[in-house]
Design a protein around this motif. Structure first.
Motif, PDB file in Angstrom:
ATOM      1  N   ALA A  13       0.804  -1.226   0.000  1.00 56.04           N
ATOM      2  CA  ALA A  13       0.000   0.000   0.000  1.00 56.04           C
ATOM      3  C   ALA A  13       0.832   1.268   0.000  1.00 56.04           C
ATOM      4  CB  ALA A  13      -0.944   0.000   1.206  1.00 56.04           C
ATOM      5  N   ALA A  14       2.132   1.173   0.310  1.00 60.09           N
ATOM      6  CA  ALA A  14       2.970   2.370   0.320  1.00 60.09           C
ATOM      7  C   ALA A  14       3.683   2.595  -1.007  1.00 60.09           C
ATOM      8  CB  ALA A  14       3.997   2.287   1.454  1.00 60.09           C
ATOM      9  N   THR A  19      -0.596   3.154  -3.190  1.00 61.79           N
ATOM     10  CA  THR A  19      -1.058   4.439  -2.656  1.00 61.79           C
ATOM     11  C   THR A  19      -2.213   4.986  -3.482  1.00 61.79           C
ATOM     12  OG1 THR A  19       1.134   4.976  -1.791  1.00 61.79           O
ATOM     13  CG2 THR A  19      -0.373   6.809  -2.136  1.00 61.79           C
ATOM     14  N   LYS A  23      -6.202   5.658  -2.205  1.00 63.68           N
ATOM     15  CA  LYS A  23      -6.950   6.905  -2.423  1.00 63.68           C
ATOM     16  C   LYS A  23      -8.221   6.655  -3.234  1.00 63.68           C
ATOM     17  CE  LYS A  23      -2.822   9.855  -2.396  1.00 63.68           C
ATOM     18  NZ  LYS A  23      -1.942  10.738  -3.215  1.00 63.68           N
ATOM     19  N   LEU A  34      -4.527  -1.284   5.227  1.00 64.27           N
ATOM     20  CA  LEU A  34      -3.349  -1.069   4.393  1.00 64.27           C
ATOM     21  C   LEU A  34      -2.158  -1.821   4.966  1.00 64.27           C
ATOM     22  CD1 LEU A  34      -3.672   2.783   3.741  1.00 64.27           C
ATOM     23  CD2 LEU A  34      -4.701   0.879   2.473  1.00 64.27           C
ATOM     24  N   ASP A  36       2.007  -2.915   4.407  1.00 61.98           N
ATOM     25  CA  ASP A  36       3.281  -2.696   3.741  1.00 61.98           C
ATOM     26  C   ASP A  36       4.393  -3.055   4.714  1.00 61.98           C
ATOM     27  OD1 ASP A  36       4.060  -1.112   0.995  1.00 61.98           O
ATOM     28  OD2 ASP A  36       5.664  -0.958   2.475  1.00 61.98           O
ATOM     29  N   LYS A  44       2.521   7.636   6.309  1.00 65.08           N
ATOM     30  CA  LYS A  44       2.514   8.742   5.354  1.00 65.08           C
ATOM     31  C   LYS A  44       1.352   8.597   4.377  1.00 65.08           C
ATOM     32  CE  LYS A  44       5.480  11.114   2.004  1.00 65.08           C
ATOM     33  NZ  LYS A  44       6.826  11.134   1.360  1.00 65.08           N
ATOM     34  N   VAL A  45       1.131   7.378   3.898  1.00 64.75           N
ATOM     35  CA  VAL A  45       0.024   7.138   2.969  1.00 64.75           C
ATOM     36  C   VAL A  45      -1.311   7.436   3.638  1.00 64.75           C
ATOM     37  CG1 VAL A  45      -1.227   5.370   1.659  1.00 64.75           C
ATOM     38  CG2 VAL A  45       1.269   5.449   1.598  1.00 64.75           C
ATOM     39  N   SER A  46      -1.462   7.003   4.879  1.00 68.20           N
ATOM     40  CA  SER A  46      -2.737   7.207   5.568  1.00 68.20           C
ATOM     41  C   SER A  46      -3.070   8.689   5.697  1.00 68.20           C
ATOM     42  CB  SER A  46      -2.722   6.545   6.948  1.00 68.20           C
ATOM     43  OG  SER A  46      -1.852   7.229   7.833  1.00 68.20           O
ATOM     44  N   GLN A  48      -2.517  10.827   3.457  1.00 69.83           N
ATOM     45  CA  GLN A  48      -2.906  11.316   2.133  1.00 69.83           C
ATOM     46  C   GLN A  48      -4.276  10.820   1.699  1.00 69.83           C
ATOM     47  OE1 GLN A  48       0.210  10.190  -0.627  1.00 69.83           O
ATOM     48  NE2 GLN A  48       1.814  10.726   0.801  1.00 69.83           N
ATOM     49  N   VAL A  49      -4.848   9.919   2.480  1.00 74.37           N
ATOM     50  CA  VAL A  49      -6.111   9.280   2.101  1.00 74.37           C
ATOM     51  C   VAL A  49      -7.272   9.943   2.833  1.00 74.37           C
ATOM     52  CG1 VAL A  49      -7.410   7.127   2.160  1.00 74.37           C
ATOM     53  CG2 VAL A  49      -4.979   7.094   1.613  1.00 74.37           C
TER      54      VAL A  49
END
Length: 258
Positions: A13-14, A19, A23, A34, A36, A44-46, A48-49
């Motif tokens: 997921a990263a 990613t 989204k 998620l 990874d 960091k990804v979380s 952005q979602v």
């Protein structure tokens, strides 16, 4: 929303495609789990979602006990798994078959084949019991074409297609669909590594131009385009598509007889 309140589990997921998938599924109303290897990258990804309902589970997909754990954690939190994006993957080192090293062979196969297999083993058990679900495996155009210098990667993605077809047949009686997406060159960090492996870091722009020129549409795919296809295959919009590999490569497969 195509997937409102559906539970979507995404590995890798990263990464670029992972990613974008997180989204895209969040935008369709899904609850996310998620996975990874890199916990900091997951966090960091979380951020952005656009979703308030996200489970983060750091895991090494090559370890069966850790795969079982990320599946158990998802079911523990949400009670079910509606969609599995079986996406974690690596490209490995470039080398001809005669120069291939065992370390690279095992690394690529451990992630791309065993990681995908373990994910199917435990997620399909959940979906079989609930008698519903949709799986999207991430294959590659290397899943039906040869790739000089990338034989191990190509072989691993051929194996993903075999898993996809077999799982689809096994799970159809339970109302569970299993398909695969097969991206061509996609604008991700993996593609940067492939470019560098091909020509060296000092010539990556030349490699990028050459790779793009091989695509009839003249460019790389974006991760978002791959994610949109994943959403479609996961949703009821594709309810009679099963056991299929969908190529998304800007027309490159038009040059193949397969």
């Amino acid at each position: 929303m195509l997937l409102k309140d559906k539970v979507v589990l995404i590995t890798g997921a990263a990464g670029g495609i992972g990613t974008a998938a997180a989204k895209a599924f969040a935008n369709e109303g899904a609850k996310l789990a998620l996975v990874d290897l890199n916990e900091d990258a997951l966090k960091k990804v979380s951020g952005q979602v656009e979703s308030s309902d996200i489970l983060l589970v750091p895991a090494d997909v090559t370890k069966e006990d850790q795969v079982k754990n990320y599946v158990d954690k998802t079911v523990e939190k949400y009670g079910r798994i509606d969609v599995f994006i079986n996406n974690a993957g690596v490209n490995g080192a470039n080398a001809t078959i005669t120069e291939q090293q065992e370390k690279n062979l095992r690394f690529v196969m451990d992630v791309n084949f065993f990681g995908a297999f373990y994910g199917l083993k435990y997620v399909l058990g959940v979906m079989q019991e609930q008698k519903s679900g949709s799986v999207v495996n991430t294959a590659s155009n290397g899943g039906w074409l040869g790739a000089p210098g990338m034989s191990v990667y190509a072989a691993s993605k051929h194996a993903v297609l075999g898993l996809t077809k077999s799982a689809a047949i096994e799970m159809a009686p339970y109302g569970v669909r299993v398909n695969a997406v097969a991206p061509g060159a996609t604008n991700t960090d993996m593609m940067r590594r492939i470019e560098s492996n091909a020509v060296g870091e000092e010539n990556v722009e030349e490699a990028k131009k050459a790779f793009e020129a091989a695509v009839p549409m003249g460019r790389y795919a974006t991760p978002e385009e791959i994610a949109d296809l994943m959403v479609f295959l996961a949703s009821d919009k594709s309810s009679f598509i099963d056991g299929t590999m969908v190529r998304i490569d800007g027309g490159m497969s038009a040059n193949s007889a397969q």
